[in-house]
Each structure stands twice: as structure tokens, then as C-alpha cells.
Design a protein around this motif. Sequence first.
Motif, PDB file in Angstrom:
ATOM      1  N   ALA A 109       0.869  -1.176   0.000  1.00 32.04           N
ATOM      2  CA  ALA A 109       0.000   0.000   0.000  1.00 32.04           C
ATOM      3  C   ALA A 109       0.907   1.226   0.000  1.00 32.04           C
ATOM      4  O   ALA A 109       1.847   1.304   0.793  1.00 32.04           O
ATOM      5  N   LEU A 110       0.621   2.170  -0.882  1.00 36.70           N
ATOM      6  CA  LEU A 110       1.453   3.366  -1.019  1.00 36.70           C
ATOM      7  C   LEU A 110       0.602   4.607  -0.798  1.00 36.70           C
ATOM      8  O   LEU A 110      -0.375   4.840  -1.505  1.00 36.70           O
ATOM      9  N   ALA A 111       0.972   5.400   0.201  1.00 36.57           N
ATOM     10  CA  ALA A 111       0.267   6.664   0.457  1.00 36.57           C
ATOM     11  C   ALA A 111       0.683   7.683  -0.594  1.00 36.57           C
ATOM     12  O   ALA A 111       1.864   8.029  -0.683  1.00 36.57           O
ATOM     13  N   VAL A 112      -0.251   8.156  -1.390  1.00 33.09           N
ATOM     14  CA  VAL A 112       0.079   9.101  -2.462  1.00 33.09           C
ATOM     15  C   VAL A 112      -0.373  10.519  -2.142  1.00 33.09           C
ATOM     16  O   VAL A 112       0.072  11.468  -2.789  1.00 33.09           O
ATOM     17  N   ALA A 113      -1.248  10.691  -1.166  1.00 33.93           N
ATOM     18  CA  ALA A 113      -1.688  12.028  -0.761  1.00 33.93           C
ATOM     19  C   ALA A 113      -2.002  12.004   0.728  1.00 33.93           C
ATOM     20  O   ALA A 113      -2.661  11.081   1.210  1.00 33.93           O
ATOM     21  N   VAL A 114      -1.516  13.006   1.446  1.00 27.68           N
ATOM     22  CA  VAL A 114      -1.731  13.098   2.893  1.00 27.68           C
ATOM     23  C   VAL A 114      -2.081  14.537   3.254  1.00 27.68           C
ATOM     24  O   VAL A 114      -1.451  15.475   2.763  1.00 27.68           O
ATOM     25  N   VAL A 115      -3.100  14.699   4.091  1.00 26.68           N
ATOM     26  CA  VAL A 115      -3.486  16.027   4.575  1.00 26.68           C
ATOM     27  C   VAL A 115      -3.608  15.962   6.089  1.00 26.68           C
ATOM     28  O   VAL A 115      -4.329  15.114   6.628  1.00 26.68           O
ATOM     29  N   GLU A 116      -2.894  16.855   6.788  1.00 24.70           N
ATOM     30  CA  GLU A 116      -2.950  16.913   8.246  1.00 24.70           C
ATOM     31  C   GLU A 116      -3.912  18.016   8.681  1.00 24.70           C
ATOM     32  O   GLU A 116      -4.018  19.047   8.001  1.00 24.70           O
ATOM     33  N   PRO A 117      -4.613  17.835   9.779  1.00 23.02           N
ATOM     34  CA  PRO A 117      -5.562  18.860  10.247  1.00 23.02           C
ATOM     35  C   PRO A 117      -4.823  20.111  10.719  1.00 23.02           C
ATOM     36  O   PRO A 117      -3.692  20.036  11.201  1.00 23.02           O
ATOM     37  N   SER A 118      -5.474  21.254  10.574  1.00 20.04           N
ATOM     38  CA  SER A 118      -4.817  22.520  10.912  1.00 20.04           C
ATOM     39  C   SER A 118      -5.062  22.971  12.346  1.00 20.04           C
ATOM     40  O   SER A 118      -4.345  23.845  12.847  1.00 20.04           O
ATOM     41  N   TRP A 119      -6.056  22.396  13.031  1.00 17.98           N
ATOM     42  CA  TRP A 119      -6.484  22.968  14.303  1.00 17.98           C
ATOM     43  C   TRP A 119      -6.163  22.112  15.526  1.00 17.98           C
ATOM     44  O   TRP A 119      -6.420  22.541  16.666  1.00 17.98           O
ATOM     45  N   THR A 120      -5.590  20.938  15.344  1.00 16.17           N
ATOM     46  CA  THR A 120      -5.336  20.049  16.478  1.00 16.17           C
ATOM     47  C   THR A 120      -4.016  20.385  17.162  1.00 16.17           C
ATOM     48  O   THR A 120      -3.095  20.924  16.550  1.00 16.17           O
ATOM     49  N   ASP A 121      -3.928  20.063  18.464  1.00 17.75           N
ATOM     50  CA  ASP A 121      -2.680  20.268  19.204  1.00 17.75           C
ATOM     51  C   ASP A 121      -1.624  19.239  18.805  1.00 17.75           C
ATOM     52  O   ASP A 121      -0.425  19.520  18.847  1.00 17.75           O
ATOM     53  N   TYR A 122      -2.079  18.055  18.419  1.00 19.18           N
ATOM     54  CA  TYR A 122      -1.154  17.022  17.959  1.00 19.18           C
ATOM     55  C   TYR A 122      -1.903  16.061  17.038  1.00 19.18           C
ATOM     56  O   TYR A 122      -3.120  15.920  17.113  1.00 19.18           O
ATOM     57  N   HIS A 123      -1.159  15.441  16.165  1.00 21.45           N
ATOM     58  CA  HIS A 123      -1.732  14.445  15.266  1.00 21.45           C
ATOM     59  C   HIS A 123      -0.603  13.546  14.760  1.00 21.45           C
ATOM     60  O   HIS A 123       0.575  13.845  14.928  1.00 21.45           O
ATOM     61  N   VAL A 124      -0.975  12.476  14.110  1.00 24.10           N
ATOM     62  CA  VAL A 124       0.016  11.530  13.602  1.00 24.10           C
ATOM     63  C   VAL A 124       0.707  12.113  12.373  1.00 24.10           C
ATOM     64  O   VAL A 124       0.058  12.624  11.465  1.00 24.10           O
ATOM     65  N   ALA A 125       2.032  12.046  12.365  1.00 28.51           N
ATOM     66  CA  ALA A 125       2.793  12.463  11.191  1.00 28.51           C
ATOM     67  C   ALA A 125       2.824  11.299  10.205  1.00 28.51           C
ATOM     68  O   ALA A 125       3.342  10.226  10.504  1.00 28.51           O
ATOM     69  N   TYR A 126       2.224  11.515   9.067  1.00 26.10           N
ATOM     70  CA  TYR A 126       2.064  10.462   8.064  1.00 26.10           C
ATOM     71  C   TYR A 126       2.428  11.092   6.737  1.00 26.10           C
ATOM     72  O   TYR A 126       1.854  12.114   6.362  1.00 26.10           O
ATOM     73  N   ARG A 127       3.371  10.550   6.019  1.00 26.01           N
ATOM     74  CA  ARG A 127       3.902  11.218   4.844  1.00 26.01           C
ATOM     75  C   ARG A 127       3.557  10.503   3.547  1.00 26.01           C
ATOM     76  O   ARG A 127       3.531   9.276   3.492  1.00 26.01           O
TER      77      ARG A 127
END
Length: 213
Positions: A109-127
Amino acid sequence: MTAETSQTLDRGLRVLKLLADTDHGLTVTELSNKLGVNRTVVYRLLATLEQHTLVRRDLGGRARVGLGVLRLGRQVHPLVREAALPALRSLAEDIGATAHLTLVDGAEALAVAVVEPSWTDYHVAYRAGFRHPLDRGAAGRAILAARQRPSGGPGYTLTHGELEAGASGAAAPLLGVTGVEGSVGVVMLADAVPERVGPRVVDAAREVAEALR
């Protein structure tokens, strides 16, 4: 065929589709039978496709998809990513978790697009570019589940701790998109995925599928 279409091009594309659907290649005779044309026409089609490295023939004379197709395929990911970004942004902001589009690449499985939320104090770094086996993680498992029920309705897959300790994932497969096998999902730092996330991921996968049709 209409006056605006090319019969030769149509046959060449049909050859590529037939070869893409087999792991063992096809002989000239087999292609001739499947296309309903004589062997001479097939020889000419293969020779032209070979010149562009879209087809290769092994020592036994069986035709297979050539490496030139890979060069064309590399241009697909940016187009898919661009089409998926609006739905992924909406999903990330709504859930407050990292959203991703994952496609099948061989056995991975290959992640081709990732979007992180803008308003959270922390989130998972996924590239983008992250790879993992199809049978691990929600993204891959959702794809495998869709293979088991290709005519079934949309569903989602939940996992916990399979790719990263303490992280949970939810993913839903892309359905009804010709030539694209993948899933849309989120990953979050949580012991369990909230109940509303699964259906929301299904909706996002449907939005991405519609954008790709």
C-alpha cells in the motif's frame, strides 16, 4: 467505431488492456483470437507498441506489458492526488486526524496524498510515499476487503497499533473507479476510533471516487 475514432489506435489500446489483465503474457494467436483480427494485424500492432516500449516479447514469443507503461503510470499519481485533495482536506478538518489516499503498488500500500488537520494540538505524522504491506493497517486491509466483496456495498475497516504503537486507523475502499485500486482513510492517536469516523471515511472515499470518474 465512428468516423471520429481510429480503428488502429483502438486495437492497440485493446492489446494493452488484454496484456495488462494477464500475468503470463499472450501469444500472437491468442491476441488474434481475442481481438477477432488476423495474425498479420497483431504482428503490426505489437511491432509498433514495442517501438514505444509499451510491449515486450519474451524468448517464447509471448507478449507482455513493457516498461514504457511504467513511465506513463508515474504521471497518474499527481493527477489522482490533485483530484483527491479537496475531500481529504475536508475529512482531516472534520475528524481532526491525518487523512490519506492510499493506492496499491504491487504487494504494498502506497500513500500518495496526505493532509494533516490545521487545528489540532497534535496528530500523527504520516507522509506521502509511506509504504506498508497490504495486510497491515486500515488502508491496506480496506483494499483487501473490497477484493473479497467487489459487488458489495461500501464498508470501512478499523485497526489499532498495526503500523504505529498507539495509533488507530479507519479506511474505506475506492469503489467504481476503473484502473485505480485504493482507499481513503484517517490515522489518529487513540485507543479506539470514534463511532462517527467510519461512516465519514466512507463518505470521503465516495467523494474521491466521484472526482476520479
